[in-house]
Design an enzyme around this catalytic site. Structure first.
Site: not given
Length: 550
Positions: A187, A429, A453, A500
């Site tokens: 993150h 994903e 993912d 994305c």
């Protein structure tokens, strides 16, 4: 001079002082006071400091976003001075509690009282009183809001930062990040790319507390960091800084240009964001829309379930600010590396394969319903699209659509405006979603591929692991072939497909994406203009699929 080598996860060069993140103490506070009068004095000082902070935040919010944005902080300031709340704290002090324990007790009692009321507005104020109590308590304990107690911008250092911690940062004070752990999918790295600032992870024990305050240069492309560099190293960093400024000037000429190849193939270039405040970066970098609004950060930032009204205001703010451009909002995607205490999830041996994302929403229909109501209400203020994460089966999509129809019926009955034609999409994903992509495509309006993912599940590599190195390869032919299978299924059904995940910003794969037929790339705001420049000098009809070969 001290040289350190880590992994560059967000490009750019910057100079500044190293500053280690100040984490709040989690130890239990003392409950019994030895000097009640001293505790009353401490309480008054903490309340006064809290008022000063809230008034400053309200002024800043009003200046940047208007009166509505300032209202939250003004409401919090009113709670600090609320007579009943203050009387409750005073009573606890007179019973011999410490100031910290007194504010905890008052906060818990008032939050419970508000949550039990029938009025939805008053119920929503329970989260506000918890925030106010936490602020006063932090001021009593000397905890720094946002983890940075510095007047000048810094290079923020940490072991790594949890999602909830990244939300609290005062981003105006951050020049770059350096972390001991983490990965390109952490993150901290995602936040750095969104902000468009350099970041290095995986520095390990090289990054020591004793470096705090010393001047450093960091290069987020090469992963090199230098503390007080010698002349040769300094000259190399300075040269890259100058080149960086030249490139920025060149990229500014891309603003206002179309995202179209030399032979006329258009591509939508959207942005990934995590909060309403990130919209400013989208607009300043001329993003065409928002391809991923990570709504889970509203949950990570809260101490309790965010209310429908709180979520609505955040979604409405983003939709309104984008002025009719598409805003794709992903429904709650927690679990795995994003844990929220108040969800009280059971500990899992392998949370990446456990109850996460859409599985939580379908298992907790009331949580899902509240979010969907907020999303549909926000759709009246802009071009909102709703995206469901971690889909593996057609039945999951049908359950999501059933939940949407139920919410739409509620809003119709209540006379609440919303867009009845709101687009619904899914994230592709997992290998499962790729293999049933044709069936899934018939149920939705768009696909968006989460390449982080998809790589993790296709290659059996933990995306958070820092030591897998070359084994975690988003450019692996298997991943790219999965991407093409999903694109073919989407186009066969007449829907659009985007990316994305972080792979979307990889300029070396743009020609492959064009050959596959990807319609949209959603990237960090800072990646928009370089991507546009590359698109505008490409020729789609000459692009090949050679990277799909082993």
């Amino acid at each position: 001079m001290i040289l350190m080598q880590g992994k560059g996860v967000s490009k750019g060069v910057v100079k500044g002082p190293i500053y280690f993140y100040q984490r709040a103490e989690t130890a239990a506070v003392q409950t019994a006071a030895s000097d009640p009068e001293e505790e009353k004095r401490r309480m008054e000082e903490a309340k006064e400091r809290s008022m000063d902070q809230l008034n400053a935040l309200a002024d800043k919010a009003r200046e940047e976003a208007g009166d509505e944005a300032a209202m939250l902080f003004e409401t919090h300031a009113m709670f600090v001075e609320d007579e009943d709340f203050c009387d409750c704290m005073t009573a606890a002090l007179e019973e011999g509690c410490t100031a910290e324990r007194a504010v905890e007790t008052a906060g818990e009692q008032f939050a419970a009282m508000l949550a039990a009321m029938d009025d939805a507005y008053m119920q929503a104020r329970a989260a506000d009183i918890k925030d106010v109590a936490r602020r006063i308590r932090n001021n009593l304990m000397g905890v720094t809001e946002g983890g940075i107690d510095s007047e000048e911008p810094v290079i923020l250092a940490a072991d790594d930062l949890a999602p909830s911690e990244t939300l609290q940062l005062d981003k105006r004070k951050i020049l770059g990040f350096v972390t001991q752990g983490g990965s390109s999918n952490s993150h901290t790295a995602i936040l750095a790319r969104t902000m468009g600032i350099p970041a290095i992870c995986g520095l390990g024990d090289q990054l020591k507390q004793e470096l705090n305050g010393r001047t450093a240069y960091i290069d987020g492309e090469t992963g090199k960091a230098a503390i007080e560099p010698d002349d040769i190293t300094l000259n190399a960093f300075q040269a890259k800084l100058e080149k960086q400024q030249e490139m920025k000037t060149l990229m500014d000429t891309m603003k206002g240009q179309e995202d179209v190849t030399l032979d006329g193939q258009h591509m939508m270039v959207y942005c990934n964001i995590g909060s309403p405040e990130d919209v400013a970066a989208v607009l300043s970098n001329d993003g065409q829309g928002i391809g991923l609004f990570r709504s889970e950060f509203l949950y990570l930032a809260a101490s309790d379930y965010p209310t429908e009204e709180e979520q609505f205001q955040a979604y409405k703010e983003v939709a309104s600010a984008m002025g009719g451009k598409r805003v794709v909002i992903r429904t709650l995607d927690i679990g795995a590396d994003k844990q929220v205490d108040y969800f009280e999830m059971q500990k899992e041996e392998n949370p990446a394969l456990g109850v996460r994302a859409i599985r939580i929403c379908l298992n907790r229909p009331e949580v899902f319903r509240i979010q969907l109501r907020a999303l549909y209400r926000a759709s009246a203020y802009g071009k909102v699209a709703i995206m469901f994460p971690m889909i593996t089966s057609v039945w999951e999509v049908k359950e999501c659509k059933r939940a949407c129809r139920k919410v739409m019926a509620e809003l119709d009955k209540e006379g609440v405006p919303y867009n009845k034609d709101t687009e619904l999409g899914i994230m592709v994903e997992t290998p499962a979603s790729v293999l049933v992509a044709e069936e899934l495509a018939r149920e939705v309006d768009f696909f968006s591929v989460g390449t982080n993912d998809l790589t993790q599940y296709t290659l059996a590599c933990d995306r958070q692991a820092n030591d897998l190195g070359k084994f975690f390869d988003p450019r692996h032919p298997a991943v790219l072939r999965a991407l093409k299978m999903a694109a073919d299924a989407a186009h066969k059904a007449g829907i659009w497909i985007g990316i994305c995940g972080e792979l979307g910003a990889d300029l070396t794969l743009l020609e492959t994406f064009l050959a596959i037929g990807i319609d949209e790339l959603s990237v960090s705001p800072s990646a928009v203009l370089p991507l546009r420049a590359e698109i505008r000098k490409s020729i789609a009809k000459t692009c090949t699929l050679e990277k799909l070969e082993c």
